[in-house]
Enzyme design. Structure first.
Site, mmCIF file in Angstrom:
data_model
loop_
_atom_site.group_PDB
_atom_site.id
_atom_site.type_symbol
_atom_site.label_atom_id
_atom_site.label_comp_id
_atom_site.label_asym_id
_atom_site.label_seq_id
_atom_site.Cartn_x
_atom_site.Cartn_y
_atom_site.Cartn_z
ATOM 1 N NE ARG A 58 30.577 -92.152 -32.129
ATOM 2 C CZ ARG A 58 30.616 -92.902 -33.216
ATOM 3 N NH1 ARG A 58 30.457 -94.058 -33.140
ATOM 4 N NH2 ARG A 58 30.439 -92.164 -34.015
ATOM 5 N NE ARG A 59 24.350 -87.005 -34.119
ATOM 6 C CZ ARG A 59 23.978 -88.052 -34.832
ATOM 7 N NH1 ARG A 59 24.874 -88.793 -35.569
ATOM 8 N NH2 ARG A 59 22.563 -88.503 -35.087
ATOM 9 C CG HIS A 98 27.402 -92.839 -36.109
ATOM 10 N ND1 HIS A 98 28.371 -91.786 -36.804
ATOM 11 C CD2 HIS A 98 27.866 -94.010 -36.577
ATOM 12 C CE1 HIS A 98 29.156 -92.703 -37.263
ATOM 13 N NE2 HIS A 98 28.802 -93.773 -37.408
ATOM 14 C CG ASP A 151 30.206 -89.091 -40.213
ATOM 15 O OD1 ASP A 151 30.537 -89.774 -41.342
ATOM 16 O OD2 ASP A 151 30.074 -89.378 -38.778
ATOM 17 C CB SER A 178 32.382 -91.110 -37.060
ATOM 18 O OG SER A 178 31.942 -91.305 -38.496
ATOM 19 C CB ALA A 182 35.150 -99.553 -42.803
#
Length: 188
Positions: A55-56, A52, A85, A16, A11
């Site tokens: 960041r994409r 998440h 993911d 990712s 973790a």
């Protein structure tokens, strides 16, 4: 031929982020396959999802696929890179499934992965390096995910371990174990 990549780690290790870097480097259309779903009643989970998402790239397509992962992969176009993911979340979604049904689910997944023409990057949590979980559901999760990662890793061209702020290419540093049927009845 498709390129299969597995990124594992504990973790908050950056697995990712490393998988996202690899997806960008593919120079293909990226499809982000999220195995979790939005849970409005869980603000901490929503925060993780938002981190998440930030960041994409805006150019990436995002699909929420908590169950039908094999079907989604089978439908992928050859000129794409699918970033899945995470496999740990996917396994969690099936913890109520009996062992025979789970074996069928995993077998279908592993067979599908080998037939898809798109590049695929899988993110998975690395489990089992510590204490044996005290509860049956925790042991089931650990054993199912560990077995899945082992079998998937045996068919991936690249396997990375992200830990301690470093990325290790296990494909260059080690050798895959022979494939055999495991305790879960899965052949890889």
């Amino acid at each position: 031929m498709s390129k299969l990549t597995l990124v594992i780690g504990p973790a908050r290790s950056g697995k990712s982020e490393w998988a996202e870097t690899l997806a960008m480097q593919s120079h293909k259309k990226v499809v982000y396959v999220a195995t979790g779903t939005l849970v409005p009643a869980d603000p901490e989970w929503l925060l993780r999802i938002q981190q998440h998402q930030k960041r994409r790239s805006q150019d990436w397509v995002t699909l929420e696929v908590p169950y039908e992962l094999s079907t989604t992969l089978a439908d992928a176009k050859p000129n794409t890179c699918l970033l899945v993911d995470s496999l740990g979340t996917w396994v969690t979604n099936f913890l109520e499934q009996d062992d025979i049904s789970w074996q069928d689910t995993v077998q279908d997944f592993l067979e599908t992965v080998q037939l898809v023409a798109a590049d695929m990057i899988f993110v998975a949590e690395e489990t089992g390096w510590g204490v044996v979980p005290a509860y049956p559901i925790g042991r089931k999760f650990r054993d199912r995910l560990g077995s899945l990662v082992r079998h998937l890793g045996s068919i991936c061209q690249d396997v990375y371990l992200v830990t301690g702020g470093h990325v290790l290419n296990l494909s260059l540093l080690g050798a895959p174990l022979p494939v055999k049927e495991d305790e879960q009845g899965v052949r890889g």
